[in-house]
Design a protein around this motif. Structure first.
Motif, short mmCIF file in Angstrom:
data_model
loop_
_atom_site.label_atom_id
_atom_site.label_comp_id
_atom_site.label_asym_id
_atom_site.label_seq_id
_atom_site.Cartn_x
_atom_site.Cartn_y
_atom_site.Cartn_z
N ASP A 59 0.97 -0.73 0.13
CA ASP A 59 0.06 -0.57 0.10
C ASP A 59 0.25 1.66 -0.29
OD1 ASP A 59 -2.03 2.45 0.56
OD2 ASP A 59 -2.08 1.51 2.63
N ARG A 60 0.89 1.66 -1.05
CA ARG A 60 1.48 3.19 -1.47
C ARG A 60 1.08 4.09 -0.27
NH1 ARG A 60 2.11 5.63 -7.04
NH2 ARG A 60 3.43 7.27 -5.22
N SER A 61 0.01 4.92 0.29
CA SER A 61 -0.48 5.66 0.76
C SER A 61 0.06 6.17 2.10
CB SER A 61 -2.11 5.16 1.42
OG SER A 61 -2.30 4.35 2.08
N TYR A 62 0.25 7.40 1.78
CA TYR A 62 1.35 7.62 3.36
C TYR A 62 0.61 6.77 5.11
CZ TYR A 62 4.16 10.25 6.73
OH TYR A 62 4.61 10.30 8.09
N GLY A 63 1.43 6.92 6.01
CA GLY A 63 0.61 6.48 6.79
C GLY A 63 0.33 5.27 6.67
N GLY A 64 0.27 4.55 5.77
CA GLY A 64 -0.32 2.98 5.64
C GLY A 64 -0.66 2.22 6.23
N TYR A 65 0.90 1.98 6.73
CA TYR A 65 1.39 1.00 7.70
C TYR A 65 2.17 1.71 8.92
CZ TYR A 65 1.60 -1.89 3.71
OH TYR A 65 1.33 -2.42 2.49
N ALA A 66 1.02 2.91 9.72
CA ALA A 66 1.54 3.55 10.80
C ALA A 66 1.85 2.02 12.26
CB ALA A 66 0.66 4.37 11.17
N ASP A 67 0.86 1.39 11.88
CA ASP A 67 0.06 0.18 12.54
C ASP A 67 1.46 -0.64 12.79
OD1 ASP A 67 -2.09 1.82 13.63
OD2 ASP A 67 -3.57 0.07 12.61
N ALA A 68 2.17 -0.78 11.79
CA ALA A 68 2.90 -1.46 11.71
C ALA A 68 4.55 -1.00 11.99
CB ALA A 68 3.57 -2.08 10.63
#
Length: 344
Positions: A203-212
């Protein structure tokens, strides 16, 4: 982007207040600014809370009123958390800076070029691992970690532009113009990084992996956010940028070699290929045309500049130690492992 999942009582207070502001949530958030606590640099709860508060000045969160950026309780909470961050980081960084100052006053250029080898000499190298041993799944994890900064590449450092004088300002804009694609939106470095993520099924959306993102990644980002958000720390932004440019060219070459070894498509490594030559040039501009003129015009800026340089190297070393420590044990370095990816 969506708000991340809280990781404790402080980030819960922040997220709940941003989602549904009320007198109760306001009071709960204000309590954060009245309850200082040690250990923020390793506290995922407080680091995530601070990241969310800082991001209000960059990207919108879905369902959050833009005016929340300047809500008094929000500002007070951010101020308190940044004060805790400053106290702990400066305890580590200032002794190093004090030792460097006499030498830097005599030879700023030489001191800056020597810093990575002196401050981060013992840090493991993720890029060297990429060249020799990184798996495709570890490549994807590396991109997820870097997405915290690279998907908004150049934005935090740009905050320094209106806050530094004359020659240094012009030279900094030369670097930033390149970072923003030299006038071509498709060549934005953040865009190239997004393409790299999409090329390997992320997922290239900004913040899409904040939980990781683990604590050191959050720490790295909120440290720069603290510098970027305050005029008095503008020289620290310059010092931080200088170390980024100085430690990017050769590692980028290693990343390209690693991606080719893995047989990844060009879109997955074009971002790094762009930085091999660009950052080799940028490091010279940063040291000689930004740092030099800035300190020549304002000698008092030297210590602050060194704080940014040393702090940047220190927090990135913590990221590398976490990443390599988990990978060498055969584990994921993310809080939530990625779904398996089948290359086309």
């Amino acid at each position: 982007m969506r708000l991340p999942q809280p990781r404790g009582p402080i980030s819960t207070s922040v997220v709940e207040h941003l989602r549904r502001p009320s007198s109760a949530s306001d009071a709960q958030l204000r309590a954060v600014s009245q309850d200082p606590s040690p250990g923020i640099t390793a506290d995922e709860d407080r680091l995530l809370a601070l990241w969310v508060l800082q991001e209000l000045s960059y990207h919108a969160f879905a369902g959050v009123d833009p005016d929340q950026e300047w809500d008094l309780a929000v500002v007070q909470a951010r101020t308190q958390l940044e004060a805790e961050l400053a106290t702990e980081l400066l305890d580590v960084v200032l002794p190093v800076v004090e030792e460097l100052l006499p030498e830097a006053r005599r030879d700023l250029t030489g001191t800056l070029f020597s810093l990575p080898g002196r401050v981060a000499a013992s840090a493991p190298s993720i890029s060297a691992w990429a060249r020799s041993s990184m798996t495709a799944e570890q490549w994807r994890e590396m991109l997820v970690l870097r997405s915290a900064s690279q998907l908004k590449e150049a934005d935090p450092h740009t905050f320094a532009v209106p806050r530094i004088p004359g020659r240094a300002k012009v030279a900094l804009m030369e670097i930033q113009f390149d970072e923003y694609g030299s006038g071509d939106p498709s060549a934005l470095h953040s865009e190239l990084f997004g393409q790299a993520m999409a090329a390997v099924g992320l997922d290239r959306s900004y913040g899409g992996y904040a939980d990781a993102w683990p604590a050191p990644v959050l720490l790295s980002n909120v440290t720069l956010g603290w510098f970027a958000g305050r005029r008095r720390w503008a020289p620290a932004v310059v010092g931080h940028l200088t170390m980024v440019e100085m430690t990017s060219s050769l590692p980028s070459k290693f990343y390209v070699a690693g991606a080719r070894r893995l047989g990844l498509p060009e879109a997955a490594w074009r971002y790094f290929d762009e930085h091999v030559e660009a950052d080799a040039a940028h490091e010279q501009v940063a040291v000689r045309d930004v740092c030099g003129p800035l300190v020549a015009e304002d000698p008092e800026a030297l210590a602050t500049l060194l704080v940014g340089a040393v702090a940047g190297l220190h927090v990135e070393s913590l990221v590398a130690e976490l990443v390599m420590g988990t990978w060498e044990q055969g584990r994921s370095c993310l809080r939530t492992p990625l779904r398996p990816w089948a290359a086309a």
